[in-house]
Write a protein that holds these residues in place. Structure first.
Motif, PDB file in Angstrom:
ATOM      1  N   ILE B   6       0.841  -1.202   0.000  1.00 23.31           N
ATOM      2  CA  ILE B   6       0.000   0.000   0.000  1.00 23.31           C
ATOM      3  C   ILE B   6       0.871   1.245   0.000  1.00 23.31           C
ATOM      4  CG2 ILE B   6      -1.626   1.328   1.393  1.00 23.31           C
ATOM      5  CD1 ILE B   6      -2.850  -1.326   2.225  1.00 23.31           C
ATOM      6  N   PHE B   9       2.221   1.779  -3.311  1.00 25.32           N
ATOM      7  CA  PHE B   9       1.107   2.204  -4.135  1.00 25.32           C
ATOM      8  C   PHE B   9       0.854   3.699  -3.964  1.00 25.32           C
ATOM      9  CE2 PHE B   9      -2.064   1.138  -6.927  1.00 25.32           C
ATOM     10  CZ  PHE B   9      -3.327   1.465  -6.497  1.00 25.32           C
ATOM     11  N   SER B  10       0.791   4.116  -2.696  1.00 28.81           N
ATOM     12  CA  SER B  10       0.473   5.525  -2.443  1.00 28.81           C
ATOM     13  C   SER B  10       1.631   6.420  -2.864  1.00 28.81           C
ATOM     14  CB  SER B  10       0.125   5.735  -0.974  1.00 28.81           C
ATOM     15  OG  SER B  10       1.175   5.298  -0.178  1.00 28.81           O
ATOM     16  N   MET B  11       2.840   5.904  -2.663  1.00 27.47           N
ATOM     17  CA  MET B  11       4.003   6.677  -3.100  1.00 27.47           C
ATOM     18  C   MET B  11       3.941   6.893  -4.606  1.00 27.47           C
ATOM     19  SD  MET B  11       6.450   7.409  -0.828  1.00 27.47           S
ATOM     20  CE  MET B  11       8.143   6.917  -1.056  1.00 27.47           C
ATOM     21  N   PHE B  13       1.333   6.945  -6.515  1.00 28.68           N
ATOM     22  CA  PHE B  13       0.313   7.924  -6.866  1.00 28.68           C
ATOM     23  C   PHE B  13       0.801   9.342  -6.595  1.00 28.68           C
ATOM     24  CE2 PHE B  13      -3.306   4.749  -6.672  1.00 28.68           C
ATOM     25  CZ  PHE B  13      -3.483   4.806  -8.044  1.00 28.68           C
ATOM     26  N   ALA B  14       1.400   9.503  -5.429  1.00 26.51           N
ATOM     27  CA  ALA B  14       1.860  10.848  -5.065  1.00 26.51           C
ATOM     28  C   ALA B  14       2.909  11.318  -6.051  1.00 26.51           C
ATOM     29  CB  ALA B  14       2.430  10.823  -3.659  1.00 26.51           C
ATOM     30  N   PHE B  17       1.498  12.314  -9.254  1.00 35.59           N
ATOM     31  CA  PHE B  17       0.822  13.586  -9.076  1.00 35.59           C
ATOM     32  C   PHE B  17       1.818  14.735  -9.099  1.00 35.59           C
ATOM     33  CE2 PHE B  17      -1.106  16.910  -6.629  1.00 35.59           C
ATOM     34  CZ  PHE B  17      -2.345  16.975  -7.237  1.00 35.59           C
ATOM     35  N   VAL B  18       2.861  14.575  -8.300  1.00 35.28           N
ATOM     36  CA  VAL B  18       3.867  15.632  -8.218  1.00 35.28           C
ATOM     37  C   VAL B  18       4.499  15.857  -9.582  1.00 35.28           C
ATOM     38  CG1 VAL B  18       6.112  16.207  -7.267  1.00 35.28           C
ATOM     39  CG2 VAL B  18       4.354  15.259  -5.792  1.00 35.28           C
ATOM     40  N   THR B  21       2.381  17.786 -11.901  1.00 34.56           N
ATOM     41  CA  THR B  21       2.414  19.204 -11.548  1.00 34.56           C
ATOM     42  C   THR B  21       3.690  19.839 -12.100  1.00 34.56           C
ATOM     43  OG1 THR B  21       1.728  18.288  -9.464  1.00 34.56           O
ATOM     44  CG2 THR B  21       1.759  20.679  -9.648  1.00 34.56           C
ATOM     45  N   ILE B 240       9.972  28.006  -4.106  1.00 36.14           N
ATOM     46  CA  ILE B 240      11.037  27.200  -3.518  1.00 36.14           C
ATOM     47  C   ILE B 240      11.527  26.148  -4.522  1.00 36.14           C
ATOM     48  CG2 ILE B 240      11.625  25.665  -1.621  1.00 36.14           C
ATOM     49  CD1 ILE B 240       9.544  27.247   0.037  1.00 36.14           C
ATOM     50  N   LEU B 241      10.580  25.561  -5.250  1.00 41.18           N
ATOM     51  CA  LEU B 241      10.974  24.614  -6.304  1.00 41.18           C
ATOM     52  C   LEU B 241      11.838  25.320  -7.345  1.00 41.18           C
ATOM     53  CD1 LEU B 241       7.816  22.501  -7.219  1.00 41.18           C
ATOM     54  CD2 LEU B 241      10.024  21.673  -6.429  1.00 41.18           C
ATOM     55  N   ASN B 244      15.299  25.945  -6.109  1.00 46.67           N
ATOM     56  CA  ASN B 244      16.119  24.740  -6.094  1.00 46.67           C
ATOM     57  C   ASN B 244      16.588  24.336  -7.478  1.00 46.67           C
ATOM     58  OD1 ASN B 244      16.555  23.168  -3.448  1.00 46.67           O
ATOM     59  ND2 ASN B 244      14.575  24.161  -3.253  1.00 46.67           N
ATOM     60  N   ASP B 256      10.630  25.412   8.537  1.00 48.79           N
ATOM     61  CA  ASP B 256      10.735  23.967   8.316  1.00 48.79           C
ATOM     62  C   ASP B 256      11.885  23.610   7.392  1.00 48.79           C
ATOM     63  OD1 ASP B 256       8.191  23.017   9.602  1.00 48.79           O
ATOM     64  OD2 ASP B 256       7.398  24.495   8.208  1.00 48.79           O
ATOM     65  N   LEU B 257      12.228  24.540   6.508  1.00 56.00           N
ATOM     66  CA  LEU B 257      13.230  24.224   5.493  1.00 56.00           C
ATOM     67  C   LEU B 257      14.624  24.712   5.866  1.00 56.00           C
ATOM     68  CD1 LEU B 257      11.178  25.057   2.297  1.00 56.00           C
ATOM     69  CD2 LEU B 257      11.532  22.862   3.385  1.00 56.00           C
ATOM     70  N   GLU B 365      -2.847  31.722   0.869  1.00 55.23           N
ATOM     71  CA  GLU B 365      -2.905  30.562   1.753  1.00 55.23           C
ATOM     72  C   GLU B 365      -2.821  30.988   3.221  1.00 55.23           C
ATOM     73  OE1 GLU B 365      -3.777  27.731   1.097  1.00 55.23           O
ATOM     74  OE2 GLU B 365      -3.203  26.574   2.856  1.00 55.23           O
TER      75      GLU B 365
END
Lengths: 271, 511
Positions: B6, B9-11, B13-14, B17-18, B21, B240-241, B244, B256-257, B365
């Motif tokens: 799982i 699987f989720s990785m 999908f993510a 998705f990423v 984008t 930020i992307l 980088n 956080d970064l 946001e």
């Protein structure tokens, strides 16, 4: 029905139950902080928390409500409405048919997403308005399907016989049209359902949805807009959860609609 | 085994998705023209055509215009520094200001800048109000007359001396007389000539749809040589992307970064001074009950500012001062009244009343998150907030025209001259609010020429404002920025401003 189809139905039922029973299933509220910000998944918070400290599992469960509401609402409004229009158009024929079909041409020519965005922005962001906006152009597909089917049925000899015995529109609809177009309507309603879920999520993702609805798209919107989420570990629970549930939901719907088409294949010749 | 499946699987999908984008970003990436020398890329966005009349009234719009147009004085790291004017003199009665201009200053079209242009600029701005209006106090201009003494000397007489005149005259942009002379409606003047200035950079390209700008160094610039040959603002979807990937050269990051960039020689980190902040505004015309001080206190006691800072600003902010001037301001008064988060006290002040208020916020946001938290915490005291989010420019316009009950607005400039207290609180500034004592002190600080005495008045004014609380400053951000010193290391702050990219000196050689 194949095992895959059964599995898909189970998933859909589970998600709908999640939505209905969300306050019972999740031990934390979906709209109030219940932990500190951005906790990773734990026994306490199954899917972790978001930046405000709100439990994500609770939001996913609650989001099932918003998503099924939009899906079901659109499916009913556009599916039933479109079918009625299609039936009338096919049955009446002549000028009314021409007018209805030209209107449907116009609705079909409009690009989906931009139209929804504009309508959504115009009516203001709320789930109800999103349903209306999506329905405004997606009634066309069921309408055209049903119309062509009705046109075909109308030419059958038994229909001509029925007519000569004095059957009116309602009688013919009840006895002849409905049983034959129902599978068509059902399949297109399921398609509308999953389309609406995706469009709602898309709108919310763009920040044009109803920000108070806490639908899956809204969760995704906040996650994506968290500065630099890709460089933190937060995306592992905050971003993946809504994406995963949305994909399971729409994939299951797609499988079900395919299964239904296969089941009814003998009855519907258009495939 | 199953859970691993799982997870995978989720990785998957993510990741899909990423990646989708990202592909999306790559396709829309703006490909700027090739140019020689040092090119600095910054995050774009449409802030208007950078003439003094058509830029958007926020920091990013103003400073782009200021790259093109110089003023008599400039904001340095410590305070105002001589700029177009190499020298100035103020008469003893504080009424006559004489500026001596640098010689050999050229406009971008090659013509010479003289005192005539300066006189023309001031007169033109008085007749046609620009976006940033420094020459008006109250309803009318403070300038009595402007005299050209010789080609490089100008004498300005003011009606009545006050403490802010030098910075106001110094900040006013100088525009070329030979171009603007014939322009009757400057707001509609968006030809190429409208951005002919005397500043260190020339506008080479502006694309409104993409939010892209390109500035190039002006070779015949009179002042310190531009170190950066070209400044480009390019549209990016995620700062930020983009940083980088090396598409842009400086970006803001959250706490956080920090660990990602700290201790790496490739990167340098700076923390902004707390001169940018959010405030909660009350419209007392729309809601009469807000005229009651206790209701305003109750709202303040219902807001958990520390929670806002921890969750929305990710710790990088300081609580706002009820006296408005933030902690980092040179004249911050720490003895102003404080309103802790105290629901019981808030309930007491409300005396069992239930309130329903509409709050308008922008769709950024951060503001959406602040709005959500405010709604939750005010509900605890029995105040129901109906939060409506609109586009940032719509919100700004609503605040300007008083079309709101409560409004949340974030902006910069909190480090500026304390005269901002008068502009923010004096009668007419807050709909439906007027306080004689505040008006009196606000005028007093404006007229007081003695620095120490003025400081005392400003301190008293802050205490008075803190006790009245006609609006609630929520918090002032102290965000982090990161850049690659290997590429460019010239970033510096203006003494009263939060953002290095807004400082003209950031792009010029040190003098």
């Amino acid at each position: 029905m194949s095992n895959l189809g059964k599995f898909a139905i189970v998933i859909i039922i589970v998600i709908i139950v999640l939505g209905i029973l969300s306050p019972l299933i999740s031990r934390h509220p979906h709209n109030l902080p219940s932990g500190s910000a951005l906790e990773s998944p734990s026994w306490e918070h199954w899917l972790g928390t978001d930046d405000l400290g709100i439990d994500i599992w609770a939001q996913i469960c609650h989001g099932a409500r918003a998503s099924t509401f939009v899906g079901a609402g659109t499916a009913l409004l556009a599916g039933v409405g479109g079918s009625i229009v299609g039936m009338l158009s096919g049955y009446l024929g002549g000028d009314s048919d021409r007018i209805i079909m030209r209107i449907s041409d116009m609705a079909m020519a409009l690009p989906d997403m931009p139209t929804t965005i504009i309508l959504g922005a115009f009516f203001g962001p709320s789930l109800k308005n999103i349903i209306i906006a999506i329905s405004l152009y997606s009634w066309v597909a069921p309408a055209r399907l049903v119309r062509s089917k009705v046109l075909a049925i109308k030419e059958e000899n038994y229909m001509k016989a029925a007519k000569s015995y004095g059957a009116n529109f309602w009688h013919m609809t009840k006895v002849h049209f409905l049983p034959q177009v129902l599978p068509l309507i059902a399949v297109s309603m399921i398609r509308l359902f999953s389309k609406a879920v995706v469009v709602e999520a898309g709108l919310s993702f763009l920040g044009l949805g109803d920000p108070t609805s806490k639908s899956w798209g809204v969760i995704l919107h906040h996650a994506i807009n968290f500065k630099g989420i890709y460089f933190t570990e937060y995306w592992k629970w905050w971003l993946v959860s809504p994406v995963f549930i949305m994909m399971s939901f729409t994939t299951s719907l797609a499988i079900i609609s395919r299964e239904l088409e296969r089941l009814w294949n003998g009855k519907i010749e258009w495939i | 085994m199953k859970s691993k499946g799982i997870k995978k699987f989720s990785m998957f999908f993510a990741l899909t998705f990423v990646m989708t984008t990202l592909v999306g970003c790559a396709q829309t990436t703006y490909k700027p023209e090739f140019s020689d020398g040092l090119v600095i890329n910054l995050s774009g966005g449409d802030w208007g055509y950078p003439s003094p009349y058509t830029h958007y009234s926020r920091g990013p719009g103003m400073f782009k215009m200021r790259l093109i147009f110089d003023s008599l004085l400039e904001r340095g790291e410590e305070g105002l520094i001589p700029w177009l004017a190499k020298d100035y003199d103020i008469s003893n009665d504080g009424k006559v200001y004489t500026f001596v201009l640098n010689q050999g200053v050229k406009w971008h079209d090659g013509k010479d800048l003289t005192a005539e242009d300066v006189k023309f600029s001031f007169e033109y701005f008085i007749e046609h109000t620009p976006v940033v209006d420094d020459l008006t106090i109250g309803d009318e201009t403070f300038i009595e007359s402007i005299d050209v003494v010789d080609d490089y000397t100008i004498k300005i007489t003011v009606k009545c001396p006050n403490a802010t005149i030098l910075s106001r005259l110094g900040a006013t942009r100088i525009i070329p007389k030979h171009i603007w002379e014939g322009i009757d409606d400057p707001k509609k003047f968006t030809e190429k000539e409208a951005t002919v200035g005397c500043g260190p950079y020339i506008l080479k390209e502006y694309n409104k749809e993409q939010g892209a700008y390109r500035f190039e160094a002006f070779e015949e610039y009179w002042g310190p040589k531009p170190k950066v040959d070209s400044i480009q603002f390019i549209p990016v979807s995620d700062n930020i992307l983009a940083f980088n990937k090396g598409e842009i050269d400086i970006t803001g990051i959250t706490a956080d970064l920090l660990s990602k960039y700290e201790g790496d020689d490739e990167y340098a980190i700076m923390q902004n001074p707390a001169f940018w902040g959010y405030k909660l505004m009350f419209n007392m015309d729309r809601r009469e009950e807000l005229k009651d001080k206790n209701i305003r206190y109750a709202i303040a006691h219902s807001i958990d500012v520390q929670e806002l800072i921890d969750k929305v600003a990710r710790g990088a902010a300081v609580p706002g001062s009820s006296g408005y001037l933030p902690v980092d301001h040179i004249w911050y008064n720490q003895n102003v009244r404080r309103y802790d988060y105290n629901i019981d006290r808030a309930r007491e002040l409300l005396k069992g009343k239930d309130l329903e208020l509409n709050l308008v916020i922008s769709n950024s946001e951060e503001e959406l998150r602040i709005g959500e938290l405010l709604k939750i915490s005010l509900a605890k005291s029995g105040i129901e907030l109906d939060v409506k989010s609109v586009d940032m420019k719509t919100r700004d316009a609503m605040v300007k025209s008083g079309d709101y009950e409560l409004a949340l607005i974030g902006h910069g400039g909190w480090g500026g001259d304390p005269d901002m207290l008068r502009r923010t609180y004096a009668t007419g500034a807050i709909p439906g609010y007027s306080n004689e004592e505040i008006d009196k002190l606000a005028d007093l600080q404006l007229m007081e020429l003695d620095e120490d005495k003025r400081r005392e008045v400003v301190f008293e004014l802050q205490e008075r404002i803190g006790g009245e609380l006609p609006l609630i400053p929520l918090y002032n951000t102290t965000g982090y920025i990161v850049y690659r010193p290997g590429k460019y290391n010239g970033w510096m702050y203006m003494f009263d401003h939060h953002e290095v990219t807004h400082s003209k000196l950031s792009y010029l050689e040190e003098r």
